[in-house]
Each structure stands twice: as structure tokens, then as C-alpha cells.
Design a protein around this motif. Structure first.
Motif, short mmCIF file in Angstrom:
data_model
loop_
_atom_site.label_atom_id
_atom_site.label_comp_id
_atom_site.label_asym_id
_atom_site.label_seq_id
_atom_site.Cartn_x
_atom_site.Cartn_y
_atom_site.Cartn_z
N ASP A 109 -12.28 6.15 3.64
CA ASP A 109 -11.49 5.29 3.19
C ASP A 109 -10.05 5.78 2.36
N CYS A 110 -10.04 7.14 1.79
CA CYS A 110 -9.03 7.85 1.49
C CYS A 110 -7.98 8.19 2.32
N VAL A 111 -8.55 8.60 3.67
CA VAL A 111 -7.94 9.08 4.73
C VAL A 111 -7.14 7.58 5.36
N LYS A 112 -7.94 6.74 5.51
CA LYS A 112 -7.36 5.48 5.89
C LYS A 112 -6.22 4.95 5.12
N SER A 113 -6.31 5.07 3.78
CA SER A 113 -5.53 4.53 3.12
C SER A 113 -4.29 5.32 2.87
N CYS A 114 -4.52 6.57 3.11
CA CYS A 114 -3.16 7.66 3.25
C CYS A 114 -2.35 7.29 4.57
N LYS A 115 -2.87 6.80 5.54
CA LYS A 115 -2.26 6.58 6.95
C LYS A 115 -1.87 5.35 6.78
N ASP A 116 -2.34 4.21 6.13
CA ASP A 116 -1.97 2.84 5.98
C ASP A 116 -0.61 2.75 5.18
N TYR A 117 -0.38 3.60 4.08
CA TYR A 117 0.53 3.66 3.24
C TYR A 117 1.47 5.05 3.19
N PRO A 118 2.10 5.46 4.47
CA PRO A 118 2.73 6.45 4.35
C PRO A 118 4.06 6.69 3.80
N ASN A 119 4.55 5.66 3.19
CA ASN A 119 5.78 5.70 2.48
C ASN A 119 5.44 5.74 0.83
N ALA A 120 4.43 6.01 0.41
CA ALA A 120 3.81 6.02 -0.92
C ALA A 120 4.56 7.41 -1.45
N PRO A 122 5.13 10.93 -3.34
CA PRO A 122 4.14 11.96 -3.47
C PRO A 122 3.17 12.03 -4.45
N GLY A 123 3.45 11.63 -5.77
CA GLY A 123 2.51 11.62 -6.67
C GLY A 123 1.33 10.78 -6.57
N ALA A 124 1.53 9.43 -5.80
CA ALA A 124 0.60 8.62 -5.36
C ALA A 124 -0.31 9.24 -4.32
N LYS A 125 0.31 10.11 -3.28
CA LYS A 125 -0.33 10.63 -2.24
C LYS A 125 -1.27 11.89 -2.77
N ARG A 126 -0.69 12.56 -3.88
CA ARG A 126 -1.60 13.62 -4.45
C ARG A 126 -2.79 13.23 -4.97
N LEU A 127 -2.80 11.97 -5.77
CA LEU A 127 -3.80 11.46 -6.49
C LEU A 127 -4.85 11.10 -5.52
N ALA A 128 -4.58 10.54 -4.32
CA ALA A 128 -5.24 10.09 -3.36
C ALA A 128 -5.75 11.11 -2.70
N GLN A 129 -5.35 12.19 -2.61
CA GLN A 129 -5.86 13.58 -1.91
C GLN A 129 -6.82 14.28 -2.88
N ARG A 130 -6.46 14.05 -4.28
CA ARG A 130 -7.43 14.72 -4.99
C ARG A 130 -8.88 13.87 -5.03
N LEU A 131 -8.70 12.61 -5.04
CA LEU A 131 -9.90 11.88 -4.82
C LEU A 131 -10.57 12.02 -3.60
N GLN A 132 -9.80 12.30 -2.61
CA GLN A 132 -10.53 12.56 -0.93
C GLN A 132 -11.14 13.80 -1.35
N ASP A 133 -10.56 15.07 -1.76
CA ASP A 133 -11.26 16.22 -1.99
C ASP A 133 -12.44 16.21 -2.72
N PHE A 134 -12.18 15.38 -4.09
CA PHE A 134 -13.37 15.02 -4.97
C PHE A 134 -14.69 14.64 -4.33
N GLU A 135 -14.35 13.52 -3.58
CA GLU A 135 -15.47 12.76 -2.82
C GLU A 135 -16.15 13.87 -1.62
N GLU A 136 -15.47 14.49 -1.03
CA GLU A 136 -15.94 15.58 -0.09
C GLU A 136 -16.71 16.56 -0.92
N ASP A 137 -16.19 17.38 -1.99
CA ASP A 137 -17.08 18.04 -2.85
C ASP A 137 -18.31 17.31 -3.28
N ASN A 138 -18.15 16.02 -3.87
CA ASN A 138 -19.67 15.25 -4.09
C ASN A 138 -20.48 15.34 -2.83
#
Length: 146
Positions: A109-120, A122-138
Motif C-alpha cells: 500500500d505504501c509503494v502504491k500510494s507513493c507512485k499514485d501521488y508523485p507530486n507530494a 518531500p515531508g509527506a513522502k518521507r513520512l510514507a517512506q518511514r511507514l513503509q520501512d516500519f512495515e517491512e521491519d515489522n
């Protein structure tokens, strides 16, 4: 500029929904386990989901929006799905397997969202990336309990 604002709000909303799914799922599963180490891991995850959720809410409000969060139907579907999958098996292994699959879906879902909203922004993208990294670590942390 309007495109960036929409992408920001949409990406941040995706973070809110993803983190709510994680928090709500863990709230439902936590009472099902007596495994001390497993419970400690779930509490750690729940706290980080909460933190990321708050950050996304704050960012949405800073953009002049308000978070919608998970729909009632999505919450109900998740609650019923967990209920069915744990009806006869509340073992640590079964719970960990369910959560591992959920974290995998969270990464997707994180990967798809980042691709769906490329104009977000940098701060929003970093938060989404942190969530993605967290999900992977989980997912990796939960594999210890399989």
C-alpha cells in the motif's frame, strides 16, 4: 501547486488509513496472546503506528485538511476477518502469520500510494517512506514468532 496540495493530502490520508489499520488490528489481537515477548513486540508496533498516525494527522491539518481515516466498513471487515481467523486458533504462530501478511500488504500500500501521488511534498513522502520501512521491519520482527 494545487496538484501538490492534493497529492500531499492524499498521500498523508493513505498514511492515516494504513496506521489506523495497524493500530486497530493490534488492539484486537493484543488481548488474544499471553506470550510475553510477542505481546511486547505488538505493543512496540502499536506505539509506533500511533506516533506515525499523529504525525500524519498534524501534517494534514497543517495543509488545511482533515483526515478521514478508515471507513466504518473497512474497520468492520478487518474486525470480522480477524475474528474468523482466530476463532479456533489463537496461537502465537497464527497471530504472527496474520500480522506478517498484514505488514506485507502495508508495504505494498505504501509503494502504491507513493507512485499514485508523485507530486507530494518531500515531508509527506518521507513520512510514507518511514511507514513503509516500519512495515517491512515489522514483518521481519514477526517472523521470529512463526
Amino acid at each position: 501547486m494545487e496538484n501538490q496540495k492534493n497529492d500531499n493530502l492524499n498521500l498523508l490520508e493513505a498514511v492515516v488509513q494504513n496506521t489506523e489499520m495497524g493500530k486497530n488490528t493490534l488492539e484486537q489481537i493484543l488481548p488474544m496472546t499471553n506470550d510475553v515477548q510477542f505481546k511486547a513486540e505488538l505493543l512496540r508496533q502499536r506505539n509506533i503506528y500511533h506516533q506515525l498516525n499523529q504525525e500524519a494527522h498534524t501534517a494534514i491539518e497543517a495543509c488545511g485538511g482533515s483526515a478521514q481515516g478508515q471507513s466504518t466498513m473497512a474497520k468492520l471487515n478487518t474486525k470480522m476477518g480477524i475474528g474468523l481467523k482466530t476463532l479456533t486458533d489463537k496461537s502465537t504462530r497464527n497471530l504472527a502469520e496474520m500480522l506478517t501478511q498484514g505488514s506485507g500488504m502495508g508495504v505494498v500500500d505504501c509503494v502504491k500510494s507513493c507512485k499514485d501521488y508523485p507530486n507530494a511534498a518531500p515531508g509527506a513522502k518521507r513520512l510514507a517512506q518511514r511507514l513503509q520501512d516500519f512495515e517491512e521491519d515489522n514483518r521481519i520482527q514477526l517472523e521470529r514468532f512463526l
